[in-house]
Motif scaffolding. Structure first.
Motif, PDB file in Angstrom:
ATOM      1  N   LEU A  34      39.679  32.499  25.703  1.00  0.00           N
ATOM      2  CA  LEU A  34      39.615  32.954  27.093  1.00  0.00           C
ATOM      3  C   LEU A  34      38.369  33.821  27.212  1.00  0.00           C
ATOM      4  O   LEU A  34      38.233  34.822  26.514  1.00  0.00           O
ATOM      5  CB  LEU A  34      40.880  33.741  27.462  1.00  0.00           C
ATOM      6  CG  LEU A  34      42.183  32.927  27.455  1.00  0.00           C
ATOM      7  CD1 LEU A  34      43.391  33.856  27.606  1.00  0.00           C
ATOM      8  CD2 LEU A  34      42.166  31.878  28.564  1.00  0.00           C
ATOM      9  N   GLN A  35      37.456  33.439  28.080  1.00  0.00           N
ATOM     10  CA  GLN A  35      36.146  34.061  28.144  1.00  0.00           C
ATOM     11  C   GLN A  35      36.157  35.367  28.955  1.00  0.00           C
ATOM     12  O   GLN A  35      37.001  35.552  29.841  1.00  0.00           O
ATOM     13  CB  GLN A  35      35.156  33.088  28.783  1.00  0.00           C
ATOM     14  CG  GLN A  35      34.867  31.882  27.920  1.00  0.00           C
ATOM     15  CD  GLN A  35      34.117  32.238  26.658  1.00  0.00           C
ATOM     16  OE1 GLN A  35      33.072  32.908  26.704  1.00  0.00           O
ATOM     17  NE2 GLN A  35      34.640  31.824  25.519  1.00  0.00           N
ATOM     18  N   ARG A  41      45.026  33.005  36.038  1.00  0.00           N
ATOM     19  CA  ARG A  41      45.949  32.585  37.099  1.00  0.00           C
ATOM     20  C   ARG A  41      47.323  32.288  36.508  1.00  0.00           C
ATOM     21  O   ARG A  41      47.436  31.513  35.546  1.00  0.00           O
ATOM     22  CB  ARG A  41      45.402  31.355  37.823  1.00  0.00           C
ATOM     23  CG  ARG A  41      44.103  31.634  38.584  1.00  0.00           C
ATOM     24  CD  ARG A  41      43.602  30.385  39.289  1.00  0.00           C
ATOM     25  NE  ARG A  41      42.454  30.671  40.133  1.00  0.00           N
ATOM     26  CZ  ARG A  41      41.201  30.726  39.690  1.00  0.00           C
ATOM     27  NH1 ARG A  41      40.947  30.524  38.407  1.00  0.00           N
ATOM     28  NH2 ARG A  41      40.207  30.998  40.517  1.00  0.00           N
ATOM     29  N   ILE A  42      48.336  32.884  37.083  1.00  0.00           N
ATOM     30  CA  ILE A  42      49.690  32.750  36.564  1.00  0.00           C
ATOM     31  C   ILE A  42      50.124  31.293  36.483  1.00  0.00           C
ATOM     32  O   ILE A  42      50.684  30.851  35.471  1.00  0.00           O
ATOM     33  CB  ILE A  42      50.700  33.552  37.413  1.00  0.00           C
ATOM     34  CG1 ILE A  42      50.387  35.060  37.352  1.00  0.00           C
ATOM     35  CG2 ILE A  42      52.131  33.287  36.937  1.00  0.00           C
ATOM     36  CD1 ILE A  42      50.552  35.671  35.979  1.00  0.00           C
ATOM     37  N   ALA A  59      53.348  40.507  30.051  1.00  0.00           N
ATOM     38  CA  ALA A  59      52.361  40.420  28.978  1.00  0.00           C
ATOM     39  C   ALA A  59      50.978  40.857  29.472  1.00  0.00           C
ATOM     40  O   ALA A  59      50.261  41.591  28.779  1.00  0.00           O
ATOM     41  CB  ALA A  59      52.302  38.996  28.436  1.00  0.00           C
ATOM     42  N   LEU A  60      50.600  40.421  30.660  1.00  0.00           N
ATOM     43  CA  LEU A  60      49.293  40.777  31.213  1.00  0.00           C
ATOM     44  C   LEU A  60      49.198  42.266  31.510  1.00  0.00           C
ATOM     45  O   LEU A  60      48.135  42.882  31.341  1.00  0.00           O
ATOM     46  CB  LEU A  60      49.023  39.963  32.477  1.00  0.00           C
ATOM     47  CG  LEU A  60      48.766  38.468  32.255  1.00  0.00           C
ATOM     48  CD1 LEU A  60      48.804  37.711  33.574  1.00  0.00           C
ATOM     49  CD2 LEU A  60      47.422  38.253  31.557  1.00  0.00           C
ATOM     50  N   GLY A  76      45.220  39.757  41.226  1.00  0.00           N
ATOM     51  CA  GLY A  76      45.606  39.237  39.920  1.00  0.00           C
ATOM     52  C   GLY A  76      44.884  39.880  38.744  1.00  0.00           C
ATOM     53  O   GLY A  76      44.519  41.052  38.783  1.00  0.00           O
ATOM     54  N   PHE A  77      44.643  39.072  37.703  1.00  0.00           N
ATOM     55  CA  PHE A  77      44.106  39.581  36.443  1.00  0.00           C
ATOM     56  C   PHE A  77      42.885  38.780  36.006  1.00  0.00           C
ATOM     57  O   PHE A  77      42.741  37.606  36.341  1.00  0.00           O
ATOM     58  CB  PHE A  77      45.166  39.482  35.344  1.00  0.00           C
ATOM     59  CG  PHE A  77      46.425  40.269  35.623  1.00  0.00           C
ATOM     60  CD1 PHE A  77      46.560  41.577  35.194  1.00  0.00           C
ATOM     61  CD2 PHE A  77      47.489  39.678  36.305  1.00  0.00           C
ATOM     62  CE1 PHE A  77      47.720  42.296  35.439  1.00  0.00           C
ATOM     63  CE2 PHE A  77      48.651  40.388  36.560  1.00  0.00           C
ATOM     64  CZ  PHE A  77      48.766  41.699  36.122  1.00  0.00           C
ATOM     65  N   ARG A  78      42.043  39.452  35.228  1.00  0.00           N
ATOM     66  CA  ARG A  78      40.895  38.807  34.594  1.00  0.00           C
ATOM     67  C   ARG A  78      40.791  39.295  33.150  1.00  0.00           C
ATOM     68  O   ARG A  78      41.227  40.399  32.814  1.00  0.00           O
ATOM     69  CB  ARG A  78      39.581  39.148  35.314  1.00  0.00           C
ATOM     70  CG  ARG A  78      39.377  38.452  36.636  1.00  0.00           C
ATOM     71  CD  ARG A  78      37.992  38.759  37.196  1.00  0.00           C
ATOM     72  NE  ARG A  78      37.787  38.114  38.483  1.00  0.00           N
ATOM     73  CZ  ARG A  78      37.356  36.878  38.637  1.00  0.00           C
ATOM     74  NH1 ARG A  78      37.044  36.157  37.561  1.00  0.00           N
ATOM     75  NH2 ARG A  78      37.206  36.358  39.839  1.00  0.00           N
TER      76      ARG A  78
END
Length: 234
Positions: A34-35, A41-42, A59-60, A76-78
Motif C-alpha cells: 500500500l503506497q 477505501r473501505i 483496524a484503521l 476516510g483514511f489514507r
C-alpha cells in the motif's frame, strides 16, 4: 481475490477479525504493498482482505494511532505519507530509544540475554552469508537480532514505542535495501554483537547509531533521486 492472513508471521496470531485486518494492513503498508498517500477505501479493503467494514474501521483507527495511516475526517483514511523530514524524525527517535534500551540491556542482561544474542546473530549470519539471500528471511532474522540486543530492557513502554518506531523505520529501510549502494551489513551486525557481549555500552551505542544512520543516509539518497526523476518527467 481476498488476501489471507498468515498467522505464522505473528507469534501471537490474530485473535479477532480486527486484529487480523490490523496486522495485514500494517504489514502491507510497511512493505510498500500500500503506497504512501494511497486512499484506503473501505469497500475496496473489504474485498481485498475479506474482512467486514466494522473490523476494518477499528483496524484503521489503530493504525492511525500508530502513525501508519492518516484520518481525513469524513473523507476516510489514507496511508501515511513519506518524506525527508519524516525520515529524519523517525531516525533520530529510533536512535534515542534503541540506545537507551540497549544500554539498559547491557546493564541488566543475564546469561540468557547473551545466549539470545548469540543465537539470533547465528541465524542472521547464515542468511547474510548465503549466496542467494532471501529478503523475507533476512527481514525476520534482522528483526530477531535487534530484538535480542534490547531483550534485557525491563521498560515495557520503552519497548512498545521502540517497536512502533522500528516498523516506521522499516518502511524507509525497504527502500534502502532495494539499492545497490555498497554496504557491509554483516560487519555492522558483527560489531553490534561483539560490543553488546563485551558489555561495552559506549561502543555498542556508537555502533547502533552508525548502523541506523547509515540506513537513513542511503534511504535519503534514494528519495532524492526519485524526486529528481519525477521532476524531470514533469
Amino acid at each position: 481475490m481476498a488476501r489471507t492472513y498468515n498467522e505464522q508471521a505473528e507469534p501471537n496470531g490474530a485473535k479477532t477479525l480486527s486484529d487480523q485486518a490490523y496486522l495485514q494492513l500494517r504489514s502491507d503498508i510497511i512493505h510498500g504493498e500500500l503506497q504512501p498517500d494511497e486512499k484506503l477505501r473501505i469497500e475496496h479493503l473489504r474485498t481485498a482482505y475479506g474482512v467486514g467494514a466494522s473490523p476494518l474501521r477499528e483496524a484503521l483507527s489503530r493504525l492511525t494511532a500508530d502513525g501508519f495511516v492518516t484520518a481525513e475526517g469524513q473523507r476516510g483514511f489514507r496511508v501515511a505519507p513519506m518524506s525527508e523530514a519524516d525520515l529524519a524524525d523517525i531516525t533520530q527517535l529510533r536512535i534515542l530509544l534503541e540506545k537507551q534500551a540497549l544500554c539498559q540491556s547491557i546493564e541488566q542482561g543475564d546469561d540468557a540475554w547473551e545466549s539470545r544474542i548469540v543465537a539470533a546473530f547465528y541465524q542472521l549470519e547464515k542468511v547474510e552469508e548465503s549466496e542467494e539471500r532471501d529478503p523475507a528471511e533476512w527481514e525476520i532474522r534482522n528483526h530477531d537480532f535487534h530484538e535480542a540486543l534490547i531483550a534485557g530492557c525491563s521498560s515495557k513502554w520503552l519497548r512498545r514505542f521502540y517497536g512502533i518506531l522500528y516498523d516506521q523505520h522499516k518502511r524507509y529501510r525497504n527502500i534502502a535495501l532495494s539499492t545497490e549502494i555498497p554496504r557491509d551489513l554483516h560487519q555492522e551486525h558483527k560489531e553490534l554483537r561483539n560490543a553488546a557481549l563485551a558489555r561495552d555500552g559506549k561502543r555498542a551505542c556508537d555502533a547502533i547509531e552508525q548502523h541506523i544512520m547509515r540506513t537513513a543516509e542511503i534511504t535519503l539518497k534514494v528519495l532524492r533521486e526519485e524526486a529528481h526523476r519525477e521532476q524531470e518527467i514533469a
